[in-house]
Design an enzyme around this catalytic site. Structure first.
Site, PDB file in Angstrom:
ATOM      1  N   SER A  26     -51.807-132.520   7.798  1.00 27.14           N
ATOM      2  CA  SER A  26     -52.562-133.200   8.792  1.00 27.14           C
ATOM      3  C   SER A  26     -53.717-133.719   8.398  1.00 27.14           C
ATOM      4  CB  SER A  26     -52.431-132.596  10.211  1.00 27.14           C
ATOM      5  OG  SER A  26     -53.546-133.255  11.135  1.00 27.14           O
ATOM      6  N   TYR A  41     -54.771-124.261  14.506  1.00 25.08           N
ATOM      7  CA  TYR A  41     -53.749-125.459  14.055  1.00 25.08           C
ATOM      8  C   TYR A  41     -54.439-126.225  12.819  1.00 25.08           C
ATOM      9  CZ  TYR A  41     -51.595-129.883  13.715  1.00 25.08           C
ATOM     10  OH  TYR A  41     -50.771-130.875  13.281  1.00 25.08           O
TER      11      TYR A  41
END
Ligand SMILES: NC(=O)c1ccc[n+]([C@@H]2O[C@H](COP(=O)([O-])OP(=O)(O)OC[C@H]3O[C@@H](n4cnc5c(N)ncnc54)[C@H](OP(=O)(O)O)[C@@H]3O)[C@@H](O)[C@H]2O)c1
Length: 266
Positions: free
Chosen positions: A144, A157
């Site tokens: 990401s 995350y």
């Protein structure tokens, strides 16, 4: 560098295939004639996707439902996969949590690390030796743009995706000349179930429509990138801006901005 051509026995294995980017990856590979093994927890969804793809394309699609955050279930799954001819592994399953880490559920935070980090590493360690042995194969890791910089209120995350990004790009370099290739898919905003799973409510309304890419766009860009031996695929204009901003803006500036942005999300 390209990925192996499909054969009757070879399989592209895709984790997180029951929705979003993983489901779209399944379609992109099936369209190219690759037979598949679909992995996620929601077995009914995987079977429905398998039936659709088998009807639409001339491919075999196997389903192996598994909770990848469960270390024992993962070990059994990897044992089954070692009996198969895996041409490409798409390590895509993942989820995010938002909020101050001390306020978040400790078990869920642990699952996030197990799924986004440990499972990805386990798949690579298990599957790569066979690929290297036959000098062909592909690994696609979904990281990401969140993995480029510290992200207060999204700490676990961001840290897991920093691992995914770094592992993938390191493997890309390490595997050069071996016949095996590794590509990082580093998305920004993609319209999937990701926001709902993270309990973010109507996240789509917080960004204008043009800021998003579809799961199909992200998946197709990723597969093309893998086929052409790219190191990193960043799909869409927003992701490209995030990618550059996250890498080159001083973290002392980004930290308070992202603390506010992610703190306001929930
Ligand atoms: N959407 C975005 O904006 C965005 C941006 C950057 C990166 N990403 C990354 O893209 C990847 C795919 O996410 P998505 O956007 O497609 O979200 P999604 O629609 O929520 O899909 C997530 C997938 O992961 C699977 N999964 C979740 N927990 C699992 C577990 N314990 N065991 C096995 N499978 C599990 C889910 O299946 P089950 O629930 O059926 O198990 C689902 O198939 C993730 O790694 C995510 O971090 C997404």
């Amino acid at each position: 560098m390209t990925i192996p051509l499909p054969t009757p026995d070879s399989r592209v294995v895709i984790t997180g295939a029951s929705s979003g980017i993983g489901e779209a990856l399944a379609e992109s590979f099936a369209r190219r004639g690759h037979s598949l093994i679909l992995i996620a927890r929601r077995e009914d969804r995987l079977h429905a996707l398998a039936d659709t793809l088998k009807t639409r394309y001339i491919v075999d699609v196997d389903v192996d439902a598994c909770d990848l955050a469960d270390a024992s279930a993962r070990t059994l799954l990897l044992g089954r996969l070692l009996d198969r001819d895996i041409s490409v592994a798409c390590l895509n399953a993942g989820f995010a949590t938002y909020g101050a880490i001390a306020d978040l559920d400790a078990i869920r935070e642990h699952e996030e690390v197990e799924l986004n980090v440990v499972a990805v590493h386990d798949f690579v360690v298990a599957l790569l030796p066979r690929m290297l042995g036959r000098s062909s194969g592909g690994i696609l890791i979904t990281g990401s743009t969140a993995g480029n910089q510290p992200s207060p209120n999204n700490a676990t995350y961001a840290a897991t995706k920093a691992f995914a990004n770094t592992l993938s790009e390191s493997l890309h370099g390490e595997l050069a000349g071996t016949g095996v290739t590794c590509t990082l898919l580093a998305p920004g905003p993609v319209r999937t179930e990701f926001g709902a799973v993270a309990d973010l409510g109507a996240i789509e309304k917080r960004l204008p429509g043009f800021a998003w890419v579809t799961a199909e766009q992200a998946a197709e860009a990723a597969v093309r990138g893998l086929e052409s031996g790219k190191r990193r695929v960043v799909p869409g204009a927003t992701a490209k801006l995030q990618d550059v901003g996250g890498k080159y803006t001083p973290h002392s500036i980004l930290n308070p901005i992202l603390r506010k942005v992610y703190g306001d999300l929930r």
